[in-house]
Enzyme design. Structure first.
Site, PDB file in Angstrom:
ATOM      1  N   GLN A 144     -10.316  -2.727   2.316  1.00  0.00           N
ATOM      2  CA  GLN A 144      -9.819  -3.366   3.531  1.00  0.00           C
ATOM      3  C   GLN A 144      -9.817  -2.432   4.739  1.00  0.00           C
ATOM      4  O   GLN A 144      -9.345  -2.797   5.803  1.00  0.00           O
ATOM      5  CB  GLN A 144      -8.440  -3.979   3.314  1.00  0.00           C
ATOM      6  N   GLY A 156      11.159  -2.533   5.732  1.00  0.00           N
ATOM      7  CA  GLY A 156      10.432  -3.813   5.803  1.00  0.00           C
ATOM      8  C   GLY A 156       9.999  -4.248   4.407  1.00  0.00           C
ATOM      9  O   GLY A 156      10.186  -5.406   4.008  1.00  0.00           O
ATOM     10  N   HIS A 157       9.412  -3.300   3.663  1.00  0.00           N
ATOM     11  CA  HIS A 157       9.025  -3.617   2.282  1.00  0.00           C
ATOM     12  C   HIS A 157      10.256  -3.990   1.452  1.00  0.00           C
ATOM     13  O   HIS A 157      10.211  -4.886   0.610  1.00  0.00           O
ATOM     14  CB  HIS A 157       8.348  -2.402   1.625  1.00  0.00           C
ATOM     15  N   MET A 172       0.838  -1.207   0.000  1.00  0.00           N
ATOM     16  CA  MET A 172       0.000   0.000   0.000  1.00  0.00           C
ATOM     17  C   MET A 172       0.874   1.259   0.000  1.00  0.00           C
ATOM     18  O   MET A 172       0.392   2.351   0.301  1.00  0.00           O
ATOM     19  CB  MET A 172      -0.937  -0.003   1.199  1.00  0.00           C
ATOM     20  N   ASP A 220       2.580  -9.157   9.140  1.00  0.00           N
ATOM     21  CA  ASP A 220       1.121  -9.351   9.063  1.00  0.00           C
ATOM     22  C   ASP A 220       0.890 -10.861   8.943  1.00  0.00           C
ATOM     23  O   ASP A 220       0.501 -11.367   7.897  1.00  0.00           O
ATOM     24  CB  ASP A 220       0.562  -8.602   7.856  1.00  0.00           C
TER      25      ASP A 220
HETATM   26  P1  AMP Z   1       1.569  -2.896   3.422  1.00  0.00           P
HETATM   27  O1  AMP Z   1       2.118  -1.845   2.504  1.00  0.00           O
HETATM   28  O2  AMP Z   1       1.491  -2.504   4.843  1.00  0.00           O
HETATM   29  O3  AMP Z   1       0.284  -3.496   2.883  1.00  0.00           O
HETATM   30  O4  AMP Z   1       2.628  -4.089   3.392  1.00  0.00           O
HETATM   31  C1  AMP Z   1       3.010  -4.700   2.189  1.00  0.00           C
HETATM   32  C2  AMP Z   1       3.786  -5.947   2.510  1.00  0.00           C
HETATM   33  O5  AMP Z   1       4.951  -5.609   3.268  1.00  0.00           O
HETATM   34  C3  AMP Z   1       2.979  -6.945   3.359  1.00  0.00           C
HETATM   35  O6  AMP Z   1       3.243  -8.259   2.897  1.00  0.00           O
HETATM   36  C4  AMP Z   1       3.537  -6.705   4.733  1.00  0.00           C
HETATM   37  O7  AMP Z   1       3.428  -7.830   5.585  1.00  0.00           O
HETATM   38  C5  AMP Z   1       4.992  -6.402   4.420  1.00  0.00           C
HETATM   39  N1  AMP Z   1       5.612  -5.678   5.541  1.00  0.00           N
HETATM   40  C6  AMP Z   1       5.185  -4.526   6.105  1.00  0.00           C
HETATM   41  N2  AMP Z   1       5.977  -4.178   7.148  1.00  0.00           N
HETATM   42  C7  AMP Z   1       6.925  -5.141   7.231  1.00  0.00           C
HETATM   43  C8  AMP Z   1       8.030  -5.369   8.116  1.00  0.00           C
HETATM   44  N3  AMP Z   1       8.312  -4.538   9.127  1.00  0.00           N
HETATM   45  N4  AMP Z   1       8.790  -6.463   7.917  1.00  0.00           N
HETATM   46  C9  AMP Z   1       8.510  -7.340   6.908  1.00  0.00           C
HETATM   47  N5  AMP Z   1       7.479  -7.174   6.044  1.00  0.00           N
HETATM   48  C10 AMP Z   1       6.696  -6.105   6.205  1.00  0.00           C
END
Ligand code: AMP
Length: 275
Positions: free
Chosen positions: A61, A36-37, A30, A150
């Site tokens: 969502q 992390g990403h 998103m 997640d």
């Molecule tokens: P989001 O943009 O929050 O929807 O996250 C996109 C992807 O990045 C999802 O698969 C998340 O689980 C992963 N993600 C977000 N934060 C982290 C993190 N700190 N460590 C590992 N993966 C992450």
């Protein structure tokens, strides 16, 4: 880095890659990207010849009282970061592309979605499952990468990808943390200075439960809950569950500790293995 706004453009680029015998990896996000990403991107680069990332803040969502409108949108910085990490394609669909007029389908994954965030955020996982199904079918990558941050979402997506025979093999990537232990999240930027200072206590308390093997799990978890409440956290849940089924667990074997807490108005989630 290619930029695609439509499924047709992705298909064309992917066809050329496949014709050259190249493997593909896909990471749905998103946006408001952080390290992390980027761990997902690096993992994808290790496994695949070409890496695709999507950025889409999925309205389906978010609950009506949640932060869809306020969710951080930092496209320019995100795009620079993805380029710097050697991502080959950025997919930027708009809502009308994914959900054209008349769109009426929802993907529901039973069982795994009745607990934890599924219980606290009605409709959330149906929104996630619907958009991820669409994105995986559009990307048609060999592999797709999701964060253990997640963890419930990862399990829901694994289940759904198996059940619906979606085209990608699903990979989970360990949680990336700040130096003080706070799990990286796009929502961390909502925390004010005082909340940010308190936030690492969540991971510290969770680690405390993992390390406190002398006492029963329920007792250690209860104490962690008290410690967090005293420090100003409002707890949505802090509980041990089986890593695969997400059923409540009284033992540490193949269990994880799952937490969702509020610091002020910001909801943080985290999870760690207990064995
Ligand atoms: P989001 O943009 O929050 O929807 O996250 C996109 C992807 O990045 C999802 O698969 C998340 O689980 C992963 N993600 C977000 N934060 C982290 C993190 N700190 N460590 C590992 N993966 C992450």
């Amino acid at each position: 880095m290619h930029v695609a706004h439509t499924p047709q453009k992705i298909a064309k680029i992917r066809e050329a890659w496949v014709a050259d015998g190249l493997t593909t990896g896909f990471i749905p996000t998103m946006g408001a990207l952080h390290a992390g990403h980027m761990a997902l991107v690096e993992q994808a680069k290790d496994y695949c010849d070409r890496v695709m990332v999507s950025i889409f803040v999925n309205p389906k969502q978010f609950g009506p009282a949640e932060d869809f409108g306020a969710y951080p949108r930092t496209l320019e910085a995100d795009s620079d970061l993805l380029k710097a990490h050697g991502v080959n394609l950025l997919f930027l669909p708009d809502a009308a592309t994914l959900y054209p007029p008349g769109f009426s389908t929802r993907v529901e994954v039973d069982g795994l979605t009745g607990v934890l965030c599924g219980a606290s955020r009605p409709g959330h996982f149906s929104g996630v499952a619907t958009v991820v199904t669409l994105l995986l079918m559009i990307a048609e990558a060999d592999f797709a990468f999701f964060g253990e941050k997640d963890y419930q979402q990862l399990q829901v997506i694994r289940r759904m990808a198996t059940d619906l025979r979606l085209p990608s093999e699903i990979f989970g990537v360990p949680t990336v943390r700040e130096q003080d232990g706070l799990a990286m999240s796009s929502r961390n930027r909502y925390l004010n200075a005082e909340e940010r200072k308190a936030a690492p206590l969540l991971y510290a308390a969770m680690r405390g439960v993992r390390e406190d093997t002398a006492r029963p799990l329920a007792q250690a978890t209860g104490e962690a809950r008290e410690r967090l409440e005293k420090a100003g956290f409002r707890i949505d849940y802090l509980e041990a569950r089986h890593a695969d089924t997400l059923e409540l667990s009284e033992t540490r074997s193949n269990a994880r500790l799952f937490a969702a807490v509020f610091l002020g108005a910001t909801r943080l989630i985290d999870n760690i293995a207990l064995d």
